[in-house]
Design an enzyme around this catalytic site. Structure first.
Site, short mmCIF file in Angstrom:
data_model
loop_
_atom_site.label_atom_id
_atom_site.label_comp_id
_atom_site.label_asym_id
_atom_site.label_seq_id
_atom_site.Cartn_x
_atom_site.Cartn_y
_atom_site.Cartn_z
CG HIS A 126 -14.54 85.57 52.83
ND1 HIS A 126 -14.39 84.70 53.88
CD2 HIS A 126 -15.64 85.17 52.13
CE1 HIS A 126 -15.37 83.79 53.84
NE2 HIS A 126 -16.13 84.05 52.79
CG HIS A 167 -15.42 90.93 55.79
ND1 HIS A 167 -14.76 90.91 54.58
CD2 HIS A 167 -15.54 89.63 56.18
CE1 HIS A 167 -14.50 89.65 54.26
NE2 HIS A 167 -14.94 88.87 55.21
CG ASP A 227 -10.31 85.39 55.56
OD1 ASP A 227 -10.40 85.25 56.80
OD2 ASP A 227 -11.28 85.24 54.80
CG ASP A 262 -11.88 81.91 55.83
OD1 ASP A 262 -10.69 82.23 55.62
OD2 ASP A 262 -12.78 82.75 56.01
#
Length: 336
Positions: free
Chosen positions: A156, A116, A154, A242
């Site tokens: 995200h 990120h 992931d 995740d």
């Protein structure tokens, strides 16, 4: 399969209760040891900070270093820096670069995570840095340069990796929960790259509650066909656990079987592959997933220990609609 790990990675310490905490690595190491993998202490490279400065804005890197020197601080609602963060981050970059140099299959068991983190920290339109400090995957990709592919598994979207690589002709593929339903709110199919990078940025958003049946199709119809056409010299996998059904921060419905299906398909390309730990906050999943990954990579043992998950009809229908969008944009550049 070598595993690069050091207790230095645990010196990135939250000032408060936080899902991205040092004990994540304790569970990962348990999985490593149960799998019988070789653990290697990474060596700090003399050029580690040069590699970081080559990717991130100088003012941002200097800012992070000052906070480390001053004892740490919370830099946004999600993200913190502690006195040991800079050492952990520099050693993480060193481990990735060393694994790339050796052209091996390796797992870099480090933190803080990175996908990120953009040029100046917060990337694109994200409200926070999402637990990330420096973008280790992007740093590794630009360190190797031509012919590298980054595959982001992931829950995200890797908005920082997208931002850094967006105008580069380096392949970036991200699967993630649909950005309208989850942080960071980016990662739509129409985000295809720009300039030299046009067509090399591939986003495959998934509807909430998507299961392994959907993920198998994503692997077979998008990820592997594109990777084969690109023919990478090396693959970097931003691996977040995740997307698993038991993770507390996401809403996808994958099991370890879905993860292993994707990992096995990537490994069968027979390219040097470096796995980096990104997200994943269920400690049991981290442990069991790491063990299964290593057994697959070292012994060809496909043993997820979990049954395949299936998507509800409405979820599957929504995925089919999204797949049409992905083909509309990605099909301009790749045969699907």
């Amino acid at each position: 399969m070598l595993v690069y790990y050091s207790d230095v990675f645990k010196k990135h310490v939250p000032p408060f209760r936080h899902p991205e905490a040092p004990d994540r690595l304790d569970y990962l190491v348990e999985g490593v040891l149960e799998a019988g993998a070789v653990v290697k202490e990474p060596e700090m490279r003399a050029d580690a900070w040069d590699l970081i400065y080559a990717v991130h804005d100088k003012s941002y890197v200097d800012y992070v270093k000052r906070i480390c020197e001053r004892g740490g601080a919370e830099i946004d609602g999600d993200t913190y820096i502690s006195p040991g963060t800079c050492d952990a981050a520099a050693l993480s970059v060193s481990a990735v670069a060393n694994a790339i140099d050796k052209r091996e299959v390796a797992l870099v068991a480090s933190r803080p995570p990175g996908h990120h983190a953009g040029f100046v920290g917060r990337a694109l339109t994200a409200p926070t840095q999402g637990f990330c400090i420096f973008n280790t995957a992007a740093i590794g990709a630009l360190y190797l340069g031509e012919g590298v592919a980054v595959v982001d598994i992931d829950v995200h979207h890797g908005n920082g990796t997208q931002e850094i690589l967006y105008a580069k002709d380096l392949l970036y593929i991200s699967t993630h929960q649909h950005p309208a339903t989850l942080y960071p709110g980016t990662g739509y199919p129409e985000e295809v790259g720009e300039g030299r990078g046009e067509g090399f940025n591939i986003n495959i958003p998934l509807p909430p509650e998507a299961g392994d049946d959907i993920y198998v199709k994503v692997v077979d119809e998008f990820i592997i066909p594109i990777l084969r056409q690109y023919n990478p010299k090396l693959v970097i996998v931003s691996l977040g656990w995740d997307a698993h059904r038991d993770d507390p921060l996401g809403d996808l419905n994958l099991s370890l079987k879905g993860y292993l299906y994707a990992i096995d398909a990537i490994l069968k390309l027979q390219k040097p592959t470096v796995f980096l730990l990104e997200g994943g906050y269920n400690r049991s999943v981290i442990k069991r997933g790491t063990k299964a990954l290593i057994r697959l990579a070292t012994a060809g043992e496909f043993a997820p220990g979990e049954a395949q998950t299936e998507s509800a009809p409405g979820v599957y229908k929504r995925f089919e609609e999204l797949a049409v969008e992905v083909r509309r944009y990605t099909g301009r550049y790749w045969r699907l």
